[in-house]
Motif scaffolding. Structure first.
Motif, mmCIF file in Angstrom:
data_model
loop_
_atom_site.group_PDB
_atom_site.id
_atom_site.type_symbol
_atom_site.label_atom_id
_atom_site.label_comp_id
_atom_site.label_asym_id
_atom_site.label_seq_id
_atom_site.Cartn_x
_atom_site.Cartn_y
_atom_site.Cartn_z
ATOM 1 N N ASN A 203 11.877 23.301 -8.799
ATOM 2 C CA ASN A 203 12.028 22.132 -7.934
ATOM 3 C C ASN A 203 11.190 20.962 -8.446
ATOM 4 N N GLN A 204 9.978 21.267 -8.929
ATOM 5 C CA GLN A 204 9.111 20.207 -9.442
ATOM 6 C C GLN A 204 9.672 19.628 -10.743
ATOM 7 N N VAL A 205 10.253 20.485 -11.573
ATOM 8 C CA VAL A 205 10.881 20.009 -12.808
ATOM 9 C C VAL A 205 12.063 19.100 -12.479
ATOM 10 N N LYS A 206 12.824 19.466 -11.455
ATOM 11 C CA LYS A 206 13.935 18.619 -11.016
ATOM 12 C C LYS A 206 13.449 17.217 -10.637
ATOM 13 N N MET A 207 12.377 17.147 -9.856
ATOM 14 C CA MET A 207 11.855 15.865 -9.419
ATOM 15 C C MET A 207 11.331 15.066 -10.609
ATOM 16 N N TRP A 208 10.678 15.730 -11.538
ATOM 17 C CA TRP A 208 10.140 15.076 -12.734
ATOM 18 C C TRP A 208 11.257 14.391 -13.529
ATOM 19 N N ILE A 209 12.324 15.144 -13.805
ATOM 20 C CA ILE A 209 13.432 14.589 -14.576
ATOM 21 C C ILE A 209 14.129 13.472 -13.796
ATOM 22 N N THR A 210 14.270 13.661 -12.502
ATOM 23 C CA THR A 210 14.913 12.641 -11.673
ATOM 24 C C THR A 210 14.152 11.322 -11.735
ATOM 25 N N TYR A 211 12.809 11.380 -11.699
ATOM 26 C CA TYR A 211 12.008 10.165 -11.763
ATOM 27 C C TYR A 211 12.103 9.485 -13.133
ATOM 28 N N LEU A 212 12.431 10.273 -14.174
ATOM 29 C CA LEU A 212 12.513 9.710 -15.523
ATOM 30 C C LEU A 212 13.884 9.122 -15.843
ATOM 31 N N ILE A 213 14.868 9.406 -15.029
ATOM 32 C CA ILE A 213 16.206 8.850 -15.272
ATOM 33 C C ILE A 213 16.163 7.339 -15.053
ATOM 34 N N PRO A 214 16.566 6.550 -16.055
ATOM 35 C CA PRO A 214 16.514 5.089 -15.919
ATOM 36 C C PRO A 214 17.644 4.552 -15.045
ATOM 37 N N ALA B 282 0.833 -1.203 0.000
ATOM 38 C CA ALA B 282 0.000 0.000 0.000
ATOM 39 C C ALA B 282 0.868 1.255 0.000
ATOM 40 N N VAL B 283 1.953 1.219 0.777
ATOM 41 C CA VAL B 283 2.872 2.363 0.811
ATOM 42 C C VAL B 283 3.536 2.545 -0.542
ATOM 43 N N ASN B 284 3.968 1.445 -1.143
ATOM 44 C CA ASN B 284 4.608 1.513 -2.459
ATOM 45 C C ASN B 284 3.658 2.074 -3.510
ATOM 46 N N ASP B 285 2.388 1.685 -3.417
ATOM 47 C CA ASP B 285 1.393 2.202 -4.364
ATOM 48 C C ASP B 285 1.205 3.711 -4.204
ATOM 49 N N ASP C 113 1.918 6.511 -7.000
ATOM 50 C CA ASP C 113 0.911 7.508 -7.381
ATOM 51 C C ASP C 113 1.464 8.923 -7.236
ATOM 52 N N PHE C 114 2.245 9.144 -6.184
ATOM 53 C CA PHE C 114 2.847 10.457 -5.982
ATOM 54 C C PHE C 114 3.789 10.808 -7.127
ATOM 55 N N LYS C 115 4.595 9.853 -7.555
ATOM 56 C CA LYS C 115 5.540 10.094 -8.656
ATOM 57 C C LYS C 115 4.796 10.406 -9.948
ATOM 58 N N GLU C 116 3.739 9.641 -10.225
ATOM 59 C CA GLU C 116 2.976 9.876 -11.450
ATOM 60 C C GLU C 116 2.309 11.249 -11.423
ATOM 61 N N LYS C 117 1.803 11.618 -10.263
ATOM 62 C CA LYS C 117 1.190 12.940 -10.117
ATOM 63 C C LYS C 117 2.220 14.038 -10.345
ATOM 64 N N CYS C 118 3.404 13.852 -9.791
ATOM 65 C CA CYS C 118 4.489 14.826 -9.949
ATOM 66 C C CYS C 118 4.870 14.973 -11.413
ATOM 67 N N LYS C 119 4.939 13.876 -12.132
ATOM 68 C CA LYS C 119 5.301 13.912 -13.557
ATOM 69 C C LYS C 119 4.273 14.703 -14.359
ATOM 70 N N LYS C 120 2.991 14.420 -14.103
ATOM 71 C CA LYS C 120 1.926 15.108 -14.842
ATOM 72 C C LYS C 120 1.915 16.608 -14.544
ATOM 73 N N GLU C 121 2.069 16.954 -13.273
ATOM 74 C CA GLU C 121 2.069 18.367 -12.897
ATOM 75 C C GLU C 121 3.260 19.096 -13.496
ATOM 76 N N ALA C 122 4.426 18.439 -13.501
ATOM 77 C CA ALA C 122 5.635 19.072 -14.039
ATOM 78 C C ALA C 122 5.499 19.323 -15.534
ATOM 79 N N GLU C 123 4.954 18.341 -16.263
ATOM 80 C CA GLU C 123 4.767 18.532 -17.707
ATOM 81 C C GLU C 123 3.781 19.665 -17.973
ATOM 82 N N HIS C 124 2.729 19.739 -17.166
ATOM 83 C CA HIS C 124 1.766 20.844 -17.316
ATOM 84 C C HIS C 124 2.444 22.186 -17.067
#
Length: 246
Positions: free
Chosen positions: A126-137, A4-7, A11-22
């Motif tokens: 800061n949000q853009v930083k987190m977005w790119i960080t989550y996308l780094i493979p 549940a915590v992992n989910d 969800d937080f990461k996906e939300k961050c990605k969408k908000e950053a792209e917007h």
């Protein structure tokens, strides 16, 4: 429980990605236009610099006249007003005759106008930083060209965030410096150079704030430009990572 915590984290990461792209695609262009319009408005017109000054509300007292047997008026005043003095650098200063010496309202108006944009850019970068960080493979050998683009863009976002934070420090230093000069005028009201130094400081701050507005516009534009040009590589740095990212 762990799942549940992992989910929630996912969800937080996906939300961050969408908000950053917007933010990058929609908000950044709007902020560039808004700040460019503000920069070319009457508020930041260079013609206004001659009227940016504000009275410090500290009158020049009449010269103290006394003979050899009379105690100096200034000394009498300091002794009589001992209970209401301010101690600045070891010297006694009688309370200002006209009350408070105000801040420059014209400068304060500009600062209050720019502050929301500064805070918004700090949060957005800061949000853009987190977005790119989550996308780094994950780290692998080879095929790292897309990853290097991500890292370069991440470094640009970090630099924007760092430089933007200094704008707030600069505003604080202005008020501290002006307050010290006001104290000098209060101690030495007959010295015209201290009064002139406040006028010069206000003019300098006006020009500095105009540059801050220009830099904010440029930072929004630069960060938007570098991301838009490389957005495909930022989203998918490696073709083999498509399934992992989506």
């Amino acid at each position: 429980m762990a799942q549940a915590v992992n989910d929630k984290v996912k969800d937080f990461k996906e939300k961050c990605k969408k908000e950053a792209e917007h933010i990058v695609l929609e908000v950044f262009p709007e902020k560039v236009k808004e700040l460019d319009d503000l920069l070319h408005s009457d508020m930041f017109s260079l013609k206004r610099i001659s009227s940016i000054h504000h009275d410090v509300n500290i009158p020049v007292p009449d010269p103290a006249l006394f003979n050899d047997t009379e105690e100096p008026t200034s000394k009498k005043r300091r002794i009589d007003s001992e209970k209401n003095h301010l101690d600045i650098s070891g010297s006694l200063i009688v309370g200002l005759p006209n009350g408070v010496s105000p801040s420059n309202p014209k400068i304060c108006e500009i600062i209050e106008k720019l502050k929301p944009s500064i805070m918004e850019l700090l949060e957005s970068s800061n949000q853009v930083k987190m977005w790119i960080t989550y996308l780094i493979p994950r780290i692998e050998d080879g095929n790292n060209f897309g990853v290097s683009i991500q890292e370069d863009t991440l470094a640009e976002a970090r630099q924007v965030e760092s430089e933007t934070a200094t704008f707030l420090d600069q505003m604080t230093r202005y008020f501290i410096h002006r307050g010290k000069l006001i104290s000098k005028v209060a101690k030495y009201p007959h010295v015209a150079d201290y009064r002139q130094s406040i006028r010069e400081l206000d003019e300098k701050e006006f020009i500095t704030l105009r540059l801050v507005c220009c830099e904010l516009r440029n930072q929004y534009a630069t960060l938007h430009d570098i991301i838009i040009k490389n957005i495909n590589k930022i989203r998918i740095p490696r073709s083999s990572n498509v399934e992992q990212l989506y």
